[in-house]
Design an enzyme around this catalytic site. Structure first.
Site, PDB file in Angstrom:
ATOM      1  N   ALA A  34      -3.754   2.057  -5.989  1.00 40.28           N
ATOM      2  CA  ALA A  34      -3.780   3.323  -5.259  1.00 40.28           C
ATOM      3  C   ALA A  34      -3.449   3.058  -3.796  1.00 40.28           C
ATOM      4  CB  ALA A  34      -5.156   3.968  -5.373  1.00 40.28           C
ATOM      5  N   ASP A  35      -2.437   3.759  -3.292  1.00 41.91           N
ATOM      6  CA  ASP A  35      -2.110   3.617  -1.878  1.00 41.91           C
ATOM      7  C   ASP A  35      -2.880   4.675  -1.076  1.00 41.91           C
ATOM      8  OD1 ASP A  35      -0.753   6.049  -2.214  1.00 41.91           O
ATOM      9  OD2 ASP A  35       1.223   5.092  -2.306  1.00 41.91           O
ATOM     10  N   SER A  36      -2.656   4.709   0.226  1.00 41.13           N
ATOM     11  CA  SER A  36      -3.422   5.618   1.081  1.00 41.13           C
ATOM     12  C   SER A  36      -3.170   7.079   0.718  1.00 41.13           C
ATOM     13  CB  SER A  36      -3.116   5.355   2.552  1.00 41.13           C
ATOM     14  OG  SER A  36      -1.735   5.509   2.803  1.00 41.13           O
ATOM     15  N   ASP A  38      -2.528   8.216  -2.305  1.00 38.85           N
ATOM     16  CA  ASP A  38      -3.318   8.441  -3.513  1.00 38.85           C
ATOM     17  C   ASP A  38      -4.773   8.716  -3.160  1.00 38.85           C
ATOM     18  OD1 ASP A  38      -1.208   8.033  -5.372  1.00 38.85           O
ATOM     19  OD2 ASP A  38      -1.510   5.864  -5.287  1.00 38.85           O
TER      20      ASP A  38
END
Length: 77
Positions: A34-36, A38
């Protein structure tokens, strides 16, 4: 359904994880790729579901599922 189960279901839905994905309070968002963005989308879904507003400072401190549960617990006491 308790806070942890609700949060896990929201995360699974937002990240398109299968129902069989194993998540618990110690699961890190980085482990879920999960990136920022997400994380922001997850937080927005949680805010909608629980009817709360999570501060930017609290969002920045979120690293695990348990961190999210703790923030929600503090805001809904």
């Amino acid at each position: 359904m308790n806070i942890t189960e609700t949060v896990i279901n929201i995360i699974k839905q937002q990240l398109s994880l299968g129902e069989n994905a194993e998540l618990n309070e110690s699961t890190h968002f980085t482990d879920l790729d999960a990136d920022s963005l997400d994380v922001v989308e997850i937080v927005m879904a949680i805010e909608d579901d629980f009817g709360i507003e999570i501060s930017d400072e609290a969002v920045e401190s979120v690293r695990t599922v348990g961190d999210v549960v703790k923030v929600i617990s503090e805001l809904t006491e």
